[in-house]
Enzyme design. Structure first.
Site, PDB file in Angstrom:
ATOM      1  N   ASP A   1     -10.599   1.914  -3.313  1.00 44.54           N
ATOM      2  CA  ASP A   1     -11.357   1.915  -1.905  1.00 44.54           C
ATOM      3  C   ASP A   1     -12.789   2.165  -2.012  1.00 44.54           C
ATOM      4  O   ASP A   1     -13.619   1.723  -0.758  1.00 44.54           O
ATOM      5  CB  ASP A   1     -10.722   2.838  -1.022  1.00 44.54           C
ATOM      6  CG  ASP A   1      -9.251   2.551  -0.320  1.00 44.54           C
ATOM      7  OD1 ASP A   1      -9.181   1.480  -0.573  1.00 44.54           O
ATOM      8  OD2 ASP A   1      -8.775   3.552   0.322  1.00 44.54           O
TER       9      ASP A   1
ATOM     10  N   ASP B   1      -0.872   1.636 -12.566  1.00 48.96           N
ATOM     11  CA  ASP B   1      -0.168   1.918 -13.778  1.00 48.96           C
ATOM     12  C   ASP B   1       0.449   0.595 -14.062  1.00 48.96           C
ATOM     13  O   ASP B   1       0.773  -0.103 -13.347  1.00 48.96           O
ATOM     14  CB  ASP B   1       0.676   3.102 -13.633  1.00 48.96           C
ATOM     15  CG  ASP B   1       1.551   3.019 -12.292  1.00 48.96           C
ATOM     16  OD1 ASP B   1       2.366   1.952 -12.563  1.00 48.96           O
ATOM     17  OD2 ASP B   1       1.348   3.664 -11.544  1.00 48.96           O
TER      18      ASP B   1
ATOM     19  N   ASN C   1      -0.350   5.319   1.028  1.00 49.85           N
ATOM     20  CA  ASN C   1      -1.075   6.138   1.248  1.00 49.85           C
ATOM     21  C   ASN C   1      -1.303   7.587   1.452  1.00 49.85           C
ATOM     22  O   ASN C   1      -2.027   8.181   2.203  1.00 49.85           O
ATOM     23  CB  ASN C   1      -1.985   5.761   2.543  1.00 49.85           C
ATOM     24  CG  ASN C   1      -2.704   4.363   2.253  1.00 49.85           C
ATOM     25  OD1 ASN C   1      -3.748   4.410   1.315  1.00 49.85           O
ATOM     26  ND2 ASN C   1      -2.379   3.282   3.089  1.00 49.85           N
TER      27      ASN C   1
ATOM     28  N   ASP D   1       0.825  -1.449  -0.082  1.00 53.99           N
ATOM     29  CA  ASP D   1       0.060   0.026   0.031  1.00 53.99           C
ATOM     30  C   ASP D   1       0.952   1.202  -0.329  1.00 53.99           C
ATOM     31  O   ASP D   1       2.294   1.147   0.337  1.00 53.99           O
ATOM     32  CB  ASP D   1      -0.858  -0.070   1.370  1.00 53.99           C
ATOM     33  CG  ASP D   1      -2.245   0.766   0.865  1.00 53.99           C
ATOM     34  OD1 ASP D   1      -2.462   1.598  -0.007  1.00 53.99           O
ATOM     35  OD2 ASP D   1      -3.220   0.392   1.741  1.00 53.99           O
TER      36      ASP D   1
ATOM     37  N   GLU E   1     -27.134 -15.758   3.263  1.00 58.41           N
ATOM     38  CA  GLU E   1     -26.116 -14.998   2.603  1.00 58.41           C
ATOM     39  C   GLU E   1     -24.751 -15.836   2.306  1.00 58.41           C
ATOM     40  O   GLU E   1     -24.286 -15.757   1.073  1.00 58.41           O
ATOM     41  CB  GLU E   1     -25.803 -13.712   3.413  1.00 58.41           C
ATOM     42  CG  GLU E   1     -27.042 -12.705   3.301  1.00 58.41           C
ATOM     43  CD  GLU E   1     -26.624 -11.488   4.314  1.00 58.41           C
ATOM     44  OE1 GLU E   1     -26.767 -10.395   3.718  1.00 58.41           O
ATOM     45  OE2 GLU E   1     -26.254 -11.971   5.716  1.00 58.41           O
TER      46      GLU E   1
ATOM     47  N   SER F   1      -2.847   2.034  -3.581  1.00 61.12           N
ATOM     48  CA  SER F   1      -2.327   3.162  -2.865  1.00 61.12           C
ATOM     49  C   SER F   1      -3.749   3.729  -2.815  1.00 61.12           C
ATOM     50  O   SER F   1      -4.739   4.629  -3.430  1.00 61.12           O
ATOM     51  CB  SER F   1      -1.661   3.911  -4.114  1.00 61.12           C
ATOM     52  OG  SER F   1      -1.496   5.157  -3.489  1.00 61.12           O
ATOM     53  N   GLY F   2      -4.220   3.671  -1.536  1.00 63.48           N
ATOM     54  CA  GLY F   2      -5.483   4.333  -1.242  1.00 63.48           C
ATOM     55  C   GLY F   2      -6.623   3.828  -2.231  1.00 63.48           C
ATOM     56  O   GLY F   2      -7.356   4.666  -2.666  1.00 63.48           O
ATOM     57  N   GLY F   3      -6.589   2.445  -2.640  1.00 61.17           N
ATOM     58  CA  GLY F   3      -7.406   2.063  -3.732  1.00 61.17           C
ATOM     59  C   GLY F   3      -6.550   2.130  -5.018  1.00 61.17           C
ATOM     60  O   GLY F   3      -5.199   1.534  -4.913  1.00 61.17           O
TER      61      GLY F   3
HETATM   62  C1  GLA Z   1      -5.998   2.057   2.145  1.00 59.44           C
HETATM   63  C2  GLA Z   1      -6.193   0.709   1.230  1.00 59.44           C
HETATM   64  C3  GLA Z   1      -7.359   0.137   2.070  1.00 59.44           C
HETATM   65  C4  GLA Z   1      -6.816  -0.448   3.187  1.00 59.44           C
HETATM   66  C5  GLA Z   1      -6.063   0.953   4.255  1.00 59.44           C
HETATM   67  C6  GLA Z   1      -5.547   0.519   5.421  1.00 59.44           C
HETATM   68  O1  GLA Z   1      -6.822   2.924   2.237  1.00 59.44           O
HETATM   69  O2  GLA Z   1      -6.612   1.135   0.066  1.00 59.44           O
HETATM   70  O3  GLA Z   1      -7.702  -1.089   1.093  1.00 59.44           O
HETATM   71  O4  GLA Z   1      -5.690  -1.419   3.143  1.00 59.44           O
HETATM   72  O5  GLA Z   1      -5.313   1.385   3.343  1.00 59.44           O
HETATM   73  O6  GLA Z   1      -5.195   1.505   6.244  1.00 59.44           O
END
Ligand code: GLA
Length: 732
Positions: free
Chosen positions: A546, A532, A478, A476, A612, A525-527
């Site tokens: 995300d 790339d 972020n 990740d 479910e 990277s934050g989703g």
């Molecule tokens: C990012 C990722 C998430 C999760 C968080 C954890 O936002 O995209 O999937 O892993 O960090 O902090």
């Protein structure tokens, strides 16, 4: 031979396309053509107008019609008469900035070139050829080698540039783009992908304006906000007809794409590292390599172009054990627990997951150091035994005993100020002496241009990977990067840090994937903020966003599909109401949308009803059944969700001709006839049997008349149609 040279005409021929350049009498390398195979030189299309305020090169004497400012250039420079966007700009030791590149030689070789320290398309000797065209600025002895990799069967040409200082004094490179592509005067439109966190790669198709447009990132990453890909198409171009050309930059740092429509309606596209956060000092005898651009074009619309990019990225960019094989279906605990978990909670979820048939448990953020919220712990890559009693190995063996693999989250490039790492090495964080740095998500960024940082990260991550049975890593990243300054670079080289950061990142990833070849790496990277082709060289899948809301995901995945293969798209079923939007969609819809990718779950399974869980078992079975078709099939976007009531997509199995269509009807309406969707790319003359009803249709009917989609109720209702292609004797 894909590369032919005759009378200073360079022709690169792929199976369906032709790329042409010509060295003219002044040694200028003009760009002639990129498009259909024409079997003749396209230099007859060059015009030499006498356009006011377009100067002439000195050797042209009083020929007012010969101007660098109007001729299509293969690699544009500045300061010598082409006033359109340059692909390269430098400052010489005397402060002057002109660069006049003229042809000085070329070389052809078998196979595809590599780029030292940077990701690049790889290919066998038989599959590819390389052309190098050497250009020279004779006043300063600066040499620029234009590199072309050709994969004829895949209709792909790659480009990158090498800059060599053969002079005696240093120069500064201010801009060194990987691509310059001049398109003739015409009605061009651009398609680019903008967005934001949790809403990445929103497709936007625009008319070009007279002037310069820019899509870029100065964030140190390729970013959520713009993607390093661009598509230019004729106005009439659709998914299945018309001319379009696409370019994907294999780079994960700040980038710049510029498009200029000039005074003559001619178009130029340049693409490469963002000059705003880049400069490079090149001493005498040093060389600089730009990243690579993957280029392709199609005469049959954007679906074909996307399929060409999907194939090259899946087969010649992604690597490793999981490149082409089935990906594990995983359950990730992030949206299930966030930071609030202990060993028992993790095992509860894992137990339920194993009953459903899920292959792997992924432990997300919060397992290490002092990490109970997002304001501490980053950098301390050792287990937090308060949460995971008995340590990782014990937890992993319990998960393995359930018949599941285990994966783990890292955010290696970051450091929290409240961490042991920061207390020991504050100088490893990127910040400028005498200034307070920007914090983002309370964290600072490690200086990946510092070899000591790379060594620390390699050792701490590989310790965890060596001592535990870990089969997946989520990598990740972020935050965006600011406050560029490195304690290990002299002031004259500070402008190099953003690119050196990416080189450090790639070096670390290369070492880890080489030493741990059994591990599946998933980028994040934050989703999808660093989605790339560069990252895909190290990780064959990337967490797409995300935003796990099934409705919004159809838009994100639609945009992502223009360049990136479906197998690269990490996609999960999460809980409702959705954590990002509050929207409630059915489990069925969430399943169908997540299947258009590398599939998984991300919710607390221990809170679900038996019904479910039964549905999930069916989803897992279905995904296993369809996974190879979804990952290897030819993908088609049947609708544009931005202007339709429906999102629908299709895969054609290129081994047996079967067809899978899935989609979502966004809005229910009363008292209406059902919507139809038209299939794409099926065999017009063949017959297809629809699973469920057994009805038989001709390929021609399905493509021209379409098919009524099943009646659905409620908003965001999913549907699926599977067509078996019949052999000739089955049709009667
Ligand atoms: C990012 C990722 C998430 C999760 C968080 C954890 O936002 O995209 O999937 O892993 O960090 O902090």
């Amino acid at each position: 031979m894909a590369i032919k040279i005759e009378n200073r005409l360079f022709q690169i021929e792929t199976e369906h396309t032709s790329y042409q350049m010509k060295v003219d009498k002044y040694g200028v390398l003009t760009h002639l053509w990129y498009g259909a195979k024409t079997e003749c030189s396209m230099d007859y299309l060059l015009d030499y107008p006498d356009v006011g305020f377009s100067g002439n090169i000195y050797e042209a004497e009083n020929q007012r019609t010969y101007s660098l400012n109007t001729l299509p250039q293969e690699y544009s420079t500045s300061g010598v008469g082409d006033f359109r966007i340059p692909a390269i700009t430098v400052t010489h030791d005397d402060g002057s900035r002109a660069l006049d590149l003229r042809y000085s030689g070329h070389k052809i070789s078998r196979g595809k070139y590599n780029i030292d320290g940077l990701p690049a398309v790889y290919a066998t000797e038989e599959e590819a050829e390389t052309l190098e065209i050497v250009m020279e600025d004779t006043a300063t002895n600066i040499e620029v080698i234009l590199m072309y990799g050709v994969l004829p069967k895949k209709d792909i040409i790659t480009r990158s540039t090498v800059i060599i200082n053969n002079g005696t004094t240093p120069i500064t490179i201010n801009k060194a783009h990987s691509l310059c592509l001049d398109l003739p005067e015409g009605n061009w439109q651009s398609i680019h992908f903008h967005g934001r966190h949790a809403m990445e790669r929103q497709m936007e198709r625009c008319e070009l304006i007279h002037g310069i447009e820019e899509f870029s990132s100065s964030r140190g990453t390729s970013s959520h906000q713009q993607n390093p890909t661009i598509l230019l198409c004729e106005k009439e171009c659709t998914e299945t007809s018309g001319f379009c050309v696409g370019a994907a930059l294999m780079y994960s740092g700040g980038f710049q794409t510029q498009i200029e429509k000039d005074q003559l309606k001619q178009v130029r596209v340049v693409m490469g590292i963002n000059p705003e956060t880049f400069s490079w000092k090149l001493n005498a005898s040093e060389r600089f390599n730009t990243p690579e651009v993957i280029l392709s074009c199609s005469m049959e619309g954007t679906a074909k172009l996307s399929q060409q990019f999907h194939k090259i990225i899946r087969h010649n960019v992604c690597r490793g054990k999981y490149q082409l094989s089935q990906r594990p279906i995983l359950i990730n605990n992030w949206e299930a627990t966030y930071f609030d978990f202990d060993e028992k909670k993790i095992l509860d979820i894992a137990k339920e997951a194993s009953k459903i048939g899920i292959d792997m448990f992924v432990l997300d953020d919060g397992w290490f150091g002092k990490r109970d919220s997002d304001n501490s712990g980053l950098g301390d890559w050792y287990v937090n035994e308060n949460k995971i009693k008995g340590g990782l190995a014990t937890l992993i063996s319990k998960i393995n005993d359930l018949g599941m693999k285990f994966g783990i989250w890292f955010e290696p490039e970051m450091v929290s100020e409240d961490s042991n790492l920061y207390r020991e090495h504050p100088e490893w964080a990127i910040k400028i002496p005498g200034r307070n740095p920007m914090r983002s998500r309370y964290q600072l960024v490690l200086d990946m241009s510092n070899p000591e940082v790379i060594e620390y990260l390699y050792n701490s991550i590989s310790d965890i990977l060596k001592n535990n049975n870990i089969e997946y890593v989520k990598w990740d990243m972020n935050r965006s990067i600011s406050d560029w300054y490195s304690t290990c670079l002299p002031s004259s080289r500070q402008g190099e840090q953003p690119h050196r950061y990416i080189l450090g990142l790639y070096e670390l990833l290369e070492r880890l994937i080489t030493d741990f070849p059994h591990i599946l790496f998933e980028g994040c990277s934050g989703g999808g903020g660093r989605f790339d082709a560069g990252m895909l060289y190290y990780s064959p899948q990337i967490w797409c966003s995300d935003n796990t809301d099934a409705h919004e995901r159809t838009f994100i995945q639609y945009g992502t599909s223009f360049f990136y293969p479906i197998s690269t798209v990490g996609s999960h079923v999460s809980a409702v109401p959705n954590h990002q939007t509050g929207r409630i969609t059915s489990l069925d819809t969430r399943g169908i949308v997540a299947m258009a990718g590398s599939f998984g779950y991300e919710l607390d399974l221990s809170t679900l009803t038996e019904e479910e869980k039964e549905t999930m078992k069916e989803q897992v079975k279905k995904y296993r059944q369809y996974q190879l078709l979804i990952h290897n099939g030819d993908y088609y976007r049947l609708t544009n969700p931005h202007n339709s009531r429906i999102a629908a997509w299709q895969w054609n199995d290129n081994t047996n001709g079967n067809v899978l269509v899935q989609g979502v009807v966004f809005r229910a309406v009363a008292n209406m006839v059902r919507d139809k969707i038209k299939l794409m790319g099926v065999d017009a003359l063949a017959k297809y049997k629809l699973k469920g009803t057994g009805e038989i249709y001709s390929g021609m009917a399905l493509m021209t008349g379409g098919i009524l989609i099943p009646r659905t109720t409620g908003d965001d209702a999913a549907f699926e149609l599977f067509f078996e292609k019949l052999a000739n004797d089955e049709e009667k």
